[in-house]
Design a protein around this motif. Structure first.
Motif, PDB file in Angstrom:
ATOM      1  N   TYR A 119     -26.337  -9.179 -23.987  1.00 59.93           N
ATOM      2  CA  TYR A 119     -27.721  -9.110 -24.477  1.00 59.93           C
ATOM      3  C   TYR A 119     -28.012  -7.733 -25.068  1.00 59.93           C
ATOM      4  O   TYR A 119     -28.514  -7.629 -26.194  1.00 59.93           O
ATOM      5  CB  TYR A 119     -28.687  -9.434 -23.331  1.00 59.93           C
ATOM      6  N   ARG A 178     -28.650 -14.215 -26.945  1.00 55.83           N
ATOM      7  CA  ARG A 178     -30.069 -14.475 -27.202  1.00 55.83           C
ATOM      8  C   ARG A 178     -30.740 -15.200 -26.044  1.00 55.83           C
ATOM      9  O   ARG A 178     -31.953 -15.188 -25.937  1.00 55.83           O
ATOM     10  CB  ARG A 178     -30.226 -15.322 -28.475  1.00 55.83           C
ATOM     11  N   ALA A 179     -29.948 -15.869 -25.221  1.00 54.26           N
ATOM     12  CA  ALA A 179     -30.496 -16.605 -24.076  1.00 54.26           C
ATOM     13  C   ALA A 179     -29.527 -16.454 -22.906  1.00 54.26           C
ATOM     14  O   ALA A 179     -28.319 -16.342 -23.102  1.00 54.26           O
ATOM     15  CB  ALA A 179     -30.669 -18.078 -24.421  1.00 54.26           C
ATOM     16  N   TYR A 234     -36.485 -15.939 -28.576  1.00 52.61           N
ATOM     17  CA  TYR A 234     -35.914 -14.606 -28.724  1.00 52.61           C
ATOM     18  C   TYR A 234     -36.526 -13.935 -29.952  1.00 52.61           C
ATOM     19  O   TYR A 234     -36.633 -14.528 -31.023  1.00 52.61           O
ATOM     20  CB  TYR A 234     -34.404 -14.741 -28.888  1.00 52.61           C
ATOM     21  N   PRO A 272     -37.885 -13.757 -19.836  1.00 51.48           N
ATOM     22  CA  PRO A 272     -38.347 -12.727 -20.770  1.00 51.48           C
ATOM     23  C   PRO A 272     -39.840 -12.410 -20.701  1.00 51.48           C
ATOM     24  O   PRO A 272     -40.572 -12.552 -21.684  1.00 51.48           O
ATOM     25  CB  PRO A 272     -37.952 -13.307 -22.125  1.00 51.48           C
ATOM     26  N   ARG A 304     -41.735 -10.507 -23.397  1.00 49.83           N
ATOM     27  CA  ARG A 304     -42.220 -11.155 -24.619  1.00 49.83           C
ATOM     28  C   ARG A 304     -43.688 -11.568 -24.532  1.00 49.83           C
ATOM     29  O   ARG A 304     -44.248 -12.069 -25.498  1.00 49.83           O
ATOM     30  CB  ARG A 304     -41.369 -12.382 -24.938  1.00 49.83           C
ATOM     31  N   GLU A 340     -34.794  -7.057 -29.628  1.00 48.20           N
ATOM     32  CA  GLU A 340     -34.740  -8.448 -30.082  1.00 48.20           C
ATOM     33  C   GLU A 340     -35.201  -8.584 -31.526  1.00 48.20           C
ATOM     34  O   GLU A 340     -34.556  -9.272 -32.329  1.00 48.20           O
ATOM     35  CB  GLU A 340     -35.587  -9.327 -29.157  1.00 48.20           C
TER      36      GLU A 340
END
Length: 182
Positions: A71, A77-78, A104, A140, A143, A168
């Motif tokens: 990451y 991304r996941a 993401y 996340p 975010r 990201e």
């Protein structure tokens, strides 16, 4: 009397500093950046009612460390980790699961997450859930932003939140440039 599985831990270095990874019974019960490893281990022991054992051979710990490295280098991304959600319940669980749906490189407001979690008026409760997540980064919560688009806090470390969002968004922009042949 039920016997709890022995918790295992590892402290993994990252661009954000040390990340404490704790497993029990093969699942990750805590993955969080820490400033004070000893204090974090004390809190983990209280949460699990058992002292964790240092174990750098635990499969879930090693997989979490590998995926974190991917990451931070832009290659993941996941996360696909065996998270143990057993210590989380109620709306907190619903909110954190809704956070996992934020793509993401994108952000969503606390109110938007509350709607996704099934409680449209619970934006403040989403903030509380994000603040209490045992799974930072892999769930996340970074975010999730304020309604006005400002970042807000991240466990008292907004610079960490900014770092993760910038990481990201820079990766997404890089992909878009490459796709456009720039």
């Amino acid at each position: 009397m039920t016997t709890l599985p022995t918790p295992h831990f590892c402290v993994h270095p990252s661009p954000l500093g040390d990340i404490l990874i704790v497993t029990a019974g093969g699942g990750i019960v805590l993955l969080h950046p820490v400033d004070d490893v000893d204090a974090a281990l004390d809190n983990a022991a209280l949460m699990l009612r058992a002292l964790p054992v240092l174990d750098t051979t635990d499969a879930a710990i090693n997989e979490a460390a590998r995926q974190l490295d991917e990451y931070f280098s832009g290659g993941r991304r996941a996360f696909e980790l065996p998270l143990d959600w057993g210590l989380i319940s109620g709306f907190t669980l619903e909110a954190l699961k809704a956070v996992c749906d934020i793509p993401y490189g994108e952000t969503a407001g606390y109110g938007e997450v509350a709607i996704t979690a099934g409680s449209p008026g619970a934006a403040r409760a989403v903030g509380t859930a994000c603040a209490r997540t045992p799974f930072s980064i892999v769930v996340p919560v970074h975010r999730v932003v304020r309604a006005d688009g400002s970042l807000g806090e991240y466990g008292g470390r907004p610079e960490m939140k900014k770092y993760l969002i910038d990481l990201e968004q820079n990766e997404v922009e890089q992909d878009e440039r490459e796709a456009a042949g720039v």
